[in-house]
Motif scaffolding. Structure first.
Motif, short mmCIF file in Angstrom:
data_model
loop_
_atom_site.label_atom_id
_atom_site.label_comp_id
_atom_site.label_asym_id
_atom_site.label_seq_id
_atom_site.Cartn_x
_atom_site.Cartn_y
_atom_site.Cartn_z
N TYR A 31 0.82 -1.20 0.00
CA TYR A 31 0.00 0.00 0.00
C TYR A 31 0.86 1.26 0.00
CZ TYR A 31 -4.02 -2.90 1.28
OH TYR A 31 -5.01 -3.84 1.29
N PHE A 33 0.19 5.74 -0.13
CA PHE A 33 -0.82 6.77 0.08
C PHE A 33 -0.22 8.15 -0.18
CE2 PHE A 33 -3.72 3.98 2.49
CZ PHE A 33 -2.86 2.98 2.89
N ALA A 50 -3.33 0.04 -3.63
CA ALA A 50 -3.21 -1.23 -2.91
C ALA A 50 -2.12 -2.13 -3.51
CB ALA A 50 -4.54 -1.98 -2.92
N MET A 94 2.54 1.19 3.55
CA MET A 94 2.09 0.25 4.57
C MET A 94 2.16 -1.16 4.00
SD MET A 94 -1.51 0.27 6.65
CE MET A 94 -2.53 -0.14 5.25
#
Lengths: 112, 113
Positions: A31, A33, A50, A94
């Motif tokens: 992940y 962002f 994702a 992540m």
């Protein structure tokens, strides 16, 4: 160097110009962002991904474009910058098996 | 819609003066509540994750607690190096989609020597 790197750290541009902020991570986290941070608003999610070739909108996506052709890179493009896009932009990653975000140092963008 | 509200916006303490920061949240099914620390000019740095009401986590002078509606970050006998902005975030249970975090606006903590 291991970690998550953003570039440039500082950018001044003019209204209407295209700007790309780069984000690179060395962990192969699934992940990634993009957040923007503004006084009075805190951190707001712009786009997330994702996995490679999978992206989706966050809370404030208008005026931004992202791509993720490789797992380690997640560039954010402002196709025609506006003054309201003056902000500090943070990239984060992540691992799919965890839920802890690791942030980059940020990119401060000023649109004149 | 998931929401996070932090209070106070800013807090100034003397060195050694203990206090607490508040994070109130509304989420449709809590997967996790997170505390981050952010120093000026840097990205947020992870401190704690709390998963269920009653849970507590500690790290040096910081202790985070969680109820069904709010979380507290207790700071005991703080030092000037604890000065930073503390961010709270929640992650909702989702069947599909990335595990997005929603952040509060943060509390700017200043510890005077």
């Amino acid at each position: 160097d291991a970690g998550i790197t953003q570039s440039p750290r500082y950018k001044i541009t003019e209204t209407g110009r295209q700007v790309t902020l780069m984000c690179h991570q060395t962990w192969s986290h699934s992940y990634m962002f993009w957040y923007r941070q503004d006084l009075g608003h805190g951190l707001r999610l712009i786009y997330y991904s994702a996995a490679a070739d999978i992206t989706d909108k966050g809370e404030v996506p208008d005026g931004y474009v992202v791509s993720r052709s490789k797992t380690e890179n997640f560039p954010l493009t402002l196709e025609s910058a506006t003054r309201s896009q003056t902000s500090v932009y943070f990239c984060a990653s992540m691992d799919s098996g965890a839920n802890v975000l690791t942030f980059g140092a940020g990119s401060r963008l000023t649109v004149l | 819609e998931d929401q996070v509200t932090q209070s106070p916006e800013a807090l100034r303490l003397q060195e050694g003066e203990s206090s607490s920061l508040n994070c109130s949240y509304t989420v449709s099914g809590l997967r996790g509540l997170f505390w981050y620390r952010q120093d000026p000019g840097k990205g947020p740095e992870f401190l704690f994750t709390l998963y269920s009401a009653g849970e507590e986590k500690e790290k040096e002078r910081l202790k985070a607690t969680l109820t069904k509606k709010e979380s507290f970050l207790h700071i005991t006998a703080p030092k000037p190096e604890d000065s930073a902005t503390y961010l709270c975030a929640v992650q909702a249970v989702r069947v599909q989609g990335a595990q997005k975090l929603v952040f509060g606006q943060g509390t700017r903590l200043t510890i005077n020597p």
